[in-house]
Design a protein around this motif. Structure first.
Motif, PDB file in Angstrom:
ATOM      1  N   UNK A  32       0.807  -1.226   0.000  1.00 38.47           N
ATOM      2  CA  UNK A  32       0.000   0.000   0.000  1.00 38.47           C
ATOM      3  C   UNK A  32       0.835   1.268   0.000  1.00 38.47           C
ATOM      4  N   UNK A  33       2.138   1.161  -0.272  1.00 33.34           N
ATOM      5  CA  UNK A  33       3.015   2.335  -0.213  1.00 33.34           C
ATOM      6  C   UNK A  33       3.308   2.935  -1.584  1.00 33.34           C
ATOM      7  N   UNK A  34       2.633   2.443  -2.627  1.00 34.61           N
ATOM      8  CA  UNK A  34       2.821   3.001  -3.956  1.00 34.61           C
ATOM      9  C   UNK A  34       4.133   2.635  -4.607  1.00 34.61           C
ATOM     10  N   UNK A  35       4.753   1.553  -4.144  1.00 37.08           N
ATOM     11  CA  UNK A  35       6.043   1.106  -4.664  1.00 37.08           C
ATOM     12  C   UNK A  35       5.956  -0.388  -4.977  1.00 37.08           C
ATOM     13  N   UNK A  36       6.990  -0.926  -5.596  1.00 32.82           N
ATOM     14  CA  UNK A  36       7.055  -2.362  -5.805  1.00 32.82           C
ATOM     15  C   UNK A  36       7.230  -3.060  -4.454  1.00 32.82           C
ATOM     16  N   UNK A  37       6.643  -4.238  -4.320  1.00 30.44           N
ATOM     17  CA  UNK A  37       6.622  -4.933  -3.031  1.00 30.44           C
ATOM     18  C   UNK A  37       7.747  -5.956  -2.951  1.00 30.44           C
ATOM     19  N   UNK A  38       8.561  -5.832  -1.900  1.00 35.40           N
ATOM     20  CA  UNK A  38       9.698  -6.726  -1.709  1.00 35.40           C
ATOM     21  C   UNK A  38       9.444  -7.633  -0.510  1.00 35.40           C
ATOM     22  N   UNK A  39      10.038  -8.823  -0.558  1.00 35.59           N
ATOM     23  CA  UNK A  39       9.860  -9.797   0.513  1.00 35.59           C
ATOM     24  C   UNK A  39      10.966  -9.652   1.564  1.00 35.59           C
ATOM     25  N   UNK A  40      11.068  -8.451   2.082  1.00 40.60           N
ATOM     26  CA  UNK A  40      12.043  -8.150   3.134  1.00 40.60           C
ATOM     27  C   UNK A  40      11.714  -6.778   3.723  1.00 40.60           C
ATOM     28  N   UNK A  41      12.196  -6.515   4.938  1.00 42.24           N
ATOM     29  CA  UNK A  41      11.956  -5.227   5.586  1.00 42.24           C
ATOM     30  C   UNK A  41      12.994  -4.215   5.086  1.00 42.24           C
ATOM     31  N   UNK A  42      12.821  -3.856   3.827  1.00 40.13           N
ATOM     32  CA  UNK A  42      13.757  -2.968   3.135  1.00 40.13           C
ATOM     33  C   UNK A  42      12.982  -1.987   2.279  1.00 40.13           C
ATOM     34  N   UNK A  43      13.390  -0.737   2.312  1.00 43.59           N
ATOM     35  CA  UNK A  43      12.858   0.273   1.402  1.00 43.59           C
ATOM     36  C   UNK A  43      14.000   0.823   0.561  1.00 43.59           C
ATOM     37  N   UNK A  44      13.747   0.981  -0.723  1.00 42.39           N
ATOM     38  CA  UNK A  44      14.744   1.522  -1.642  1.00 42.39           C
ATOM     39  C   UNK A  44      14.203   2.825  -2.220  1.00 42.39           C
ATOM     40  N   UNK A  45      15.013   3.877  -2.099  1.00 48.31           N
ATOM     41  CA  UNK A  45      14.659   5.194  -2.618  1.00 48.31           C
ATOM     42  C   UNK A  45      15.700   5.612  -3.652  1.00 48.31           C
ATOM     43  N   UNK A  46      15.282   6.461  -4.574  1.00 45.96           N
ATOM     44  CA  UNK A  46      16.224   7.197  -5.400  1.00 45.96           C
ATOM     45  C   UNK A  46      15.969   8.679  -5.199  1.00 45.96           C
ATOM     46  N   UNK A  47      16.967   9.483  -5.518  1.00 43.41           N
ATOM     47  CA  UNK A  47      16.799  10.918  -5.362  1.00 43.41           C
ATOM     48  C   UNK A  47      17.875  11.689  -6.099  1.00 43.41           C
ATOM     49  N   UNK A  48      17.621  12.970  -6.296  1.00 47.38           N
ATOM     50  CA  UNK A  48      18.587  13.886  -6.902  1.00 47.38           C
ATOM     51  C   UNK A  48      18.595  15.169  -6.094  1.00 47.38           C
ATOM     52  N   UNK A  49      19.778  15.730  -5.900  1.00 47.59           N
ATOM     53  CA  UNK A  49      19.921  17.005  -5.209  1.00 47.59           C
ATOM     54  C   UNK A  49      20.717  17.967  -6.075  1.00 47.59           C
ATOM     55  N   UNK A  50      20.244  19.199  -6.185  1.00 48.86           N
ATOM     56  CA  UNK A  50      21.015  20.250  -6.839  1.00 48.86           C
ATOM     57  C   UNK A  50      22.123  20.729  -5.902  1.00 48.86           C
ATOM     58  N   UNK A  51      23.134  21.323  -6.472  1.00 47.52           N
ATOM     59  CA  UNK A  51      24.261  21.850  -5.694  1.00 47.52           C
ATOM     60  C   UNK A  51      23.770  22.733  -4.533  1.00 47.52           C
ATOM     61  N   UNK A  52      24.304  22.447  -3.347  1.00 44.71           N
ATOM     62  CA  UNK A  52      24.031  23.181  -2.102  1.00 44.71           C
ATOM     63  C   UNK A  52      22.664  22.863  -1.492  1.00 44.71           C
ATOM     64  N   UNK A  53      21.883  21.992  -2.112  1.00 48.17           N
ATOM     65  CA  UNK A  53      20.609  21.583  -1.523  1.00 48.17           C
ATOM     66  C   UNK A  53      20.839  20.446  -0.522  1.00 48.17           C
ATOM     67  N   UNK A  54      19.934  20.350   0.471  1.00 47.89           N
ATOM     68  CA  UNK A  54      20.041  19.330   1.504  1.00 47.89           C
ATOM     69  C   UNK A  54      18.726  18.579   1.643  1.00 47.89           C
ATOM     70  N   UNK A  55      18.817  17.367   2.206  1.00 51.91           N
ATOM     71  CA  UNK A  55      17.628  16.565   2.473  1.00 51.91           C
ATOM     72  C   UNK A  55      17.937  15.646   3.641  1.00 51.91           C
ATOM     73  N   UNK A  56      16.919  15.357   4.445  1.00 49.64           N
ATOM     74  CA  UNK A  56      17.055  14.387   5.527  1.00 49.64           C
ATOM     75  C   UNK A  56      16.567  13.027   5.052  1.00 49.64           C
ATOM     76  N   UNK A  57      17.369  12.000   5.266  1.00 44.50           N
ATOM     77  CA  UNK A  57      17.007  10.650   4.857  1.00 44.50           C
ATOM     78  C   UNK A  57      16.121   9.992   5.904  1.00 44.50           C
TER      79      UNK A  57
END
Length: 230
Positions: A153-178
């Protein structure tokens, strides 16, 4: 704890048609100190020449995720699936009790850049399955995109393990919390960043354990994969 794995420390092999780097032990590369990180068993960084292929071969009891950053990869398997993976389309093959497949660069002139990932499943000898997910590359701008999750129900492909895989892109000098779980692995695909002050660039990775907060800041325009594991 944050443990950095520099790009030039990885295993490496060049077969002409395939130039590959192994973050963890794989094939003829064996390093007892780098067998896996939690459930993450294989993280291969592959450059595949035009018209080349991985011939039909078997897998079992592994969750196999494919992420293409350049070019295309054609997939065929014993379940009857035929598909092309490309930037903006990812696939997850749950090998379960057994599956065979082949992978092919359909271009005669352009290379394919592929990250091949194996996750150890929580349950063995299940029925094999195949999934794909399409997304708009604009969704990645200075944000995270969830590609794989344990719950359907998370809108992603379903894996048979307690693992989440993300992708992302950041522009120069931008920050994000994982998003933080007990274990994590960050793999840098393009650019350079800092992870809680640790400098990482193209091909570098970092394993995390029991960190309360994880902050990424891009030093150059960056693309990355983030694996979050309990």
């Amino acid at each position: 704890m944050i443990k950095v794995r520099k790009s030039d420390e990885r295993g490496h092999a060049n077969y002409g048609w395939l130039d590959t780097h192994h973050t963890f032990s794989f094939g003829n590369y064996h390093d007892p100190d780098h067998m896996n990180w939690r459930y993450l068993r294989v993280l291969n960084d592959d450059l595949i020449s035009g018209g080349s292929e991985f011939p039909n071969h078997p897998h079992d009891n592994m969750e196999i995720f494919s992420y293409v950053t350049e070019g295309k990869l054609e997939h065929k398997d014993s379940l009857g699936n035929i598909a092309q993976v490309r930037p903006g389309r990812v696939q997850l093959m749950s090998a379960g009790s057994g599956i065979t497949h082949s992978e092919y660069n359909p271009s005669k002139t352009e290379r394919t850049h592929l990250f091949q990932v194996w996750i150890m499943p929580s349950i063995r000898n299940t029925e094999p399955t195949y999934q794909e997910l399409d997304y708009d590359l604009e969704e990645l701008n200075n944000s995270l995109k969830l590609l794989v999750a344990p719950e359907s129900n998370e809108g992603a492909m379903t894996i048979r393990q307690k693992t989440r895989i993300y992708t992302g892109q950041l522009d120069t000098n931008k920050s994000i919390n994982l998003p933080v779980d007990r274990y994590g692995w960050l793999q840098i695909i393009k650019g350079s960043i800092t992870l809680n002050g640790h400098a990482l660039s193209v091909g570098d990775g970092a394993g995390t354990k029991d960190e309360n907060a994880l902050k990424l800041t891009a030093q150059k325009d960056t693309e990355f994969l983030w694996f979050s594991m309990d």
